[in-house]
Design a protein around this motif. Structure first.
Motif, short mmCIF file in Angstrom:
data_model
loop_
_atom_site.label_atom_id
_atom_site.label_comp_id
_atom_site.label_asym_id
_atom_site.label_seq_id
_atom_site.Cartn_x
_atom_site.Cartn_y
_atom_site.Cartn_z
N PRO A 79 0.84 -1.21 0.00
CA PRO A 79 0.00 0.00 0.00
C PRO A 79 0.87 1.26 0.00
O PRO A 79 1.87 1.32 0.72
CB PRO A 79 -0.76 -0.10 1.33
N HIS A 80 0.55 2.22 -0.87
CA HIS A 80 1.30 3.49 -0.81
C HIS A 80 0.29 4.64 -0.92
O HIS A 80 -0.59 4.63 -1.76
CB HIS A 80 2.41 3.57 -1.86
N SER A 81 0.46 5.61 -0.08
CA SER A 81 -0.53 6.70 0.01
C SER A 81 -0.53 7.55 -1.23
O SER A 81 0.47 7.65 -1.94
CB SER A 81 -0.20 7.58 1.20
N CYS A 82 -1.66 8.20 -1.48
CA CYS A 82 -1.75 9.06 -2.66
C CYS A 82 -1.06 10.40 -2.42
O CYS A 82 -0.60 11.04 -3.34
CB CYS A 82 -3.20 9.24 -3.06
N LEU A 83 -0.97 10.82 -1.16
CA LEU A 83 -0.36 12.13 -0.88
C LEU A 83 1.03 11.98 -0.28
O LEU A 83 1.19 11.38 0.78
CB LEU A 83 -1.20 12.86 0.15
N SER A 84 2.04 12.52 -0.96
CA SER A 84 3.38 12.49 -0.39
C SER A 84 3.84 13.95 -0.23
O SER A 84 3.89 14.69 -1.22
CB SER A 84 4.30 11.70 -1.32
N ILE A 85 4.12 14.34 0.98
CA ILE A 85 4.47 15.74 1.24
C ILE A 85 5.88 15.83 1.85
O ILE A 85 6.16 15.18 2.86
CB ILE A 85 3.43 16.38 2.19
N ASP A 86 6.73 16.60 1.21
CA ASP A 86 8.10 16.74 1.71
C ASP A 86 8.17 17.84 2.79
O ASP A 86 7.52 18.88 2.67
CB ASP A 86 9.05 17.09 0.56
N ILE A 87 8.98 17.58 3.78
CA ILE A 87 9.16 18.55 4.88
C ILE A 87 10.61 19.03 4.82
O ILE A 87 11.54 18.20 4.79
CB ILE A 87 8.85 17.90 6.25
N PHE A 88 10.79 20.35 4.81
CA PHE A 88 12.12 20.93 4.61
C PHE A 88 12.62 21.61 5.89
O PHE A 88 11.83 22.11 6.70
CB PHE A 88 12.08 21.95 3.47
N SER A 89 13.92 21.65 6.03
CA SER A 89 14.52 22.24 7.22
C SER A 89 14.42 23.78 7.20
O SER A 89 14.58 24.39 6.14
CB SER A 89 15.98 21.83 7.32
N GLU A 90 14.17 24.35 8.36
CA GLU A 90 14.11 25.82 8.46
C GLU A 90 15.46 26.37 8.92
O GLU A 90 15.64 27.57 9.02
CB GLU A 90 13.01 26.22 9.45
N GLU A 91 16.38 25.48 9.27
CA GLU A 91 17.70 25.92 9.75
C GLU A 91 18.80 25.10 9.10
O GLU A 91 18.54 24.05 8.53
CB GLU A 91 17.85 25.66 11.26
N LYS A 92 20.01 25.61 9.30
CA LYS A 92 21.19 24.89 8.81
C LYS A 92 22.00 24.41 10.02
O LYS A 92 22.10 25.12 11.02
CB LYS A 92 22.00 25.91 8.00
N LYS A 138 16.95 12.31 6.98
CA LYS A 138 18.10 12.67 7.83
C LYS A 138 17.93 12.04 9.21
O LYS A 138 16.79 11.91 9.70
CB LYS A 138 18.14 14.20 8.01
N LYS A 139 19.05 11.69 9.79
CA LYS A 139 19.05 11.16 11.16
C LYS A 139 20.01 12.00 12.00
O LYS A 139 20.79 12.79 11.45
CB LYS A 139 19.56 9.72 11.16
N ALA A 140 19.99 11.78 13.29
CA ALA A 140 20.90 12.51 14.17
C ALA A 140 22.34 12.28 13.70
O ALA A 140 22.72 11.16 13.34
CB ALA A 140 20.73 12.05 15.60
N GLY A 141 23.12 13.35 13.65
CA GLY A 141 24.51 13.27 13.18
C GLY A 141 24.65 13.78 11.76
O GLY A 141 25.74 14.18 11.35
N ASP A 142 23.55 13.80 11.00
CA ASP A 142 23.61 14.30 9.62
C ASP A 142 23.61 15.83 9.61
O ASP A 142 23.01 16.47 10.48
CB ASP A 142 22.39 13.82 8.80
N PHE A 143 24.24 16.38 8.56
CA PHE A 143 24.22 17.83 8.37
C PHE A 143 23.04 18.17 7.46
O PHE A 143 22.75 17.44 6.52
CB PHE A 143 25.52 18.31 7.73
N VAL A 144 22.37 19.28 7.77
CA VAL A 144 21.24 19.67 6.93
C VAL A 144 21.36 21.16 6.58
O VAL A 144 21.74 21.98 7.42
CB VAL A 144 19.89 19.34 7.64
N ASP A 145 21.08 21.48 5.33
CA ASP A 145 21.06 22.88 4.90
C ASP A 145 19.67 23.45 5.07
O ASP A 145 18.69 22.71 5.04
CB ASP A 145 21.44 22.97 3.42
N LYS A 146 19.59 24.77 5.21
CA LYS A 146 18.27 25.41 5.24
C LYS A 146 17.56 25.10 3.92
O LYS A 146 18.17 25.23 2.84
CB LYS A 146 18.44 26.92 5.43
N GLY A 147 16.33 24.63 3.98
CA GLY A 147 15.58 24.32 2.76
C GLY A 147 15.81 22.90 2.25
O GLY A 147 15.20 22.48 1.26
N GLU A 148 16.69 22.15 2.93
CA GLU A 148 16.93 20.77 2.50
C GLU A 148 15.85 19.83 3.08
O GLU A 148 15.32 20.08 4.17
CB GLU A 148 18.32 20.34 2.99
N LYS A 149 15.60 18.74 2.36
CA LYS A 149 14.52 17.83 2.78
C LYS A 149 14.90 17.06 4.05
O LYS A 149 15.98 16.48 4.15
CB LYS A 149 14.22 16.84 1.65
#
Ligand code: URA
Length: 434
Positions: free
Chosen positions: A330-343, A382-393
């Protein structure tokens, strides 16, 4: 003794003896004692606790409220594994075929998820056609053939626990160590197993938020299992962050398949291989944990564990083609990406908040009778320890209802801590008891 007197005795901190317990509990099962009196008793236990003897008595009365499965005609050591519940905890689905491919007989019975925690039964039922309600004859036939089968607890097994658990769910009495112990162990002791490995989770996503409570629960369950002649060990594992990348039923099945193909995330595989090695030790197949881990890793590498998983799917009515074609899940019809607000570096992702966000999206049950969406959930990028850019998924949400997204998003964003440096690596295996 009248129900009133038993409630009062427990409320005043005294112990209930075996015959008082038997009369009270079986009276409840027969319908002679109403829910309101049992609720009052459960609340008294919640505050006053129970002794080791009371817990064993309650467990025994719950076991004898239903049949105990006889697996003695199946050769080999029958060892099950049970987790006290967490977020993204799909270990059982990897472990049953994995340990079975190493020679352990794994008669695994599981329950449904509740609140922010997931349940193995819900994950299995997200596999198209997979039957979790086998009768004992079918269950034993599959076990004899391939060494593992995964089903739900039947209605007949420990029916007293089923009644009490439903009542505890609506009377805020779930989080009681003796009640959890007797509930879990009555079901496990009805399975006809010779060994049991318990994964007692601790941290924000677990029932036991702090390690001291986890130790007390682990010790109570180990004592109870051993008192019933089942060789029982508990491993306390970390549940402060979600296990693996997927949280939600069919998404977790997909992660299970990837893990059996050798692509499992580190935290998930660390816990799985350790618990698996403990099952091998319990079954007398490999006494050294490190050797057991190596042997199990080899069975993943050779494809033997994945093959066993495929056989189990086939014998239990599931579609084995999901192994090669994940879109059959089963796979949902709606897939929504969540992006980082910080770096910055992700320092922490709170398991309870992510589990709650996933529940809001439809993957979990707010109450025992809530209906779940098998495709809903969260896929972390992303998991703890990963680097994330502002606006990255950060992750993707899957849901059938757009109205759920805002609330789930707030919950998820609240789960994150981002900072300037990476956190220390988390230890997954914290303690072994028994
Ligand atoms: N799971 C159970 O089966 N029982 C409890 O009491 C808690 C979790």
């Amino acid at each position: 003794m009248r129900a009133y007197d038993i409630i009062k005795k427990k409320r005043n901190g005294y112990s209930i003896n075996r015959s008082e317990f038997a009369g009270f509990l079986t009276g409840y099962l027969r319908g002679d004692i109403p829910d309101y009196q049992m609720s009052a008793f459960l609340m008294a236990v919640f505050f006053k606790g129970m002794t080791r003897e009371e817990t064993a008595d309650m467990t025994e009365i719950m076991i004898s409220s239903g049949p105990v499965i006889d697996l003695s005609d199946i050769p080999g050591q029958k060892v099950d594994k049970h987790s006290t519940g967490g977020v993204g905890d799909k270990v059982s689905l990897i472990l049953a075929p994995l340990a079975a491919s190493a020679g352990v007989v794994v008669p695994m019975m599981s329950g449904r998820g509740l609140g922010h925690t997931g349940g193995t039964l819900d994950k299995l039922e997200s596999i198209p056609g997979f039957r979790t309600a086998l009768n004992v004859k079918e269950f034993k036939k599959i076990l004899s053939k391939i060494n593992c089968a995964m089903i739900g607890y039947s209605d007949e097994m420990a029916p007293l626990d089923r009644r009490l658990y439903t009542l505890r769910d609506v009377t805020a009495t779930v989080e009681s160590i003796p009640l959890i112990t007797s509930s879990i162990m009555s079901k496990k002791m009805s399975e006809g197993i010779e060994g049991l490995v318990l994964d007692v989770k601790t941290g924000s996503g677990a029932f036991m938020k702090d390690i001291e409570d986890a130790r007390i629960l682990a010790k109570a369950m180990v004592d109870t299992g051993n008192a019933f002649g089942v060789k029982t060990t508990a491993v306390i594992t970390d549940m402060n962050e979600p296990l693996g990348m997927a949280i939600g039923n069919s998404m977790e099945v997909l992660e299970v398949i990837e893990s059996l193909k050798g692509n499992g995330p580190d935290d998930l595989m660390e816990v799985t291989l350790y618990l698996g090695a403990m099952m091998l030790k319990t079954a007398g197949i490999e006494p050294e944990i490190e050797e057991g881990r190596k042997r199990l890793a080899g069975l993943i590498e050779s494809g033997a564990a994945l093959e066993k998983f495929g056989q189990m799917l086939e014998l239990q009515g599931g579609n084995p083609k999901i192994i090669e074609r994940p879109t059959l899940l089963p796979h949902s019809c709606l897939s929504i990406d969540i992006f980082s607000e910080e770096k910055g570096y992700i320092r922490h992702i709170d398991a309870e908040a992510v589990g709650t966000a996933s529940m809001i999206l439809g993957a979990g049950r707010e109450r025992i009778d809530s209906v779940i969406d098998p495709a809903a959930g969260i896929l972390l990028k992303k998991k703890a320890g990963d680097f994330v850019d502002k606006g990255e998924k950060l992750c993707s949400f899957c849901t059938h209802d757009e109205d759920f997204v805002q609330k789930a998003r707030e919950k998820f964003m609240g789960a994150l801590r981002i900072g300037e440096s990476p956190p220390e690596k988390r230890k997954m295996i914290l303690e072994v008891i028994g």
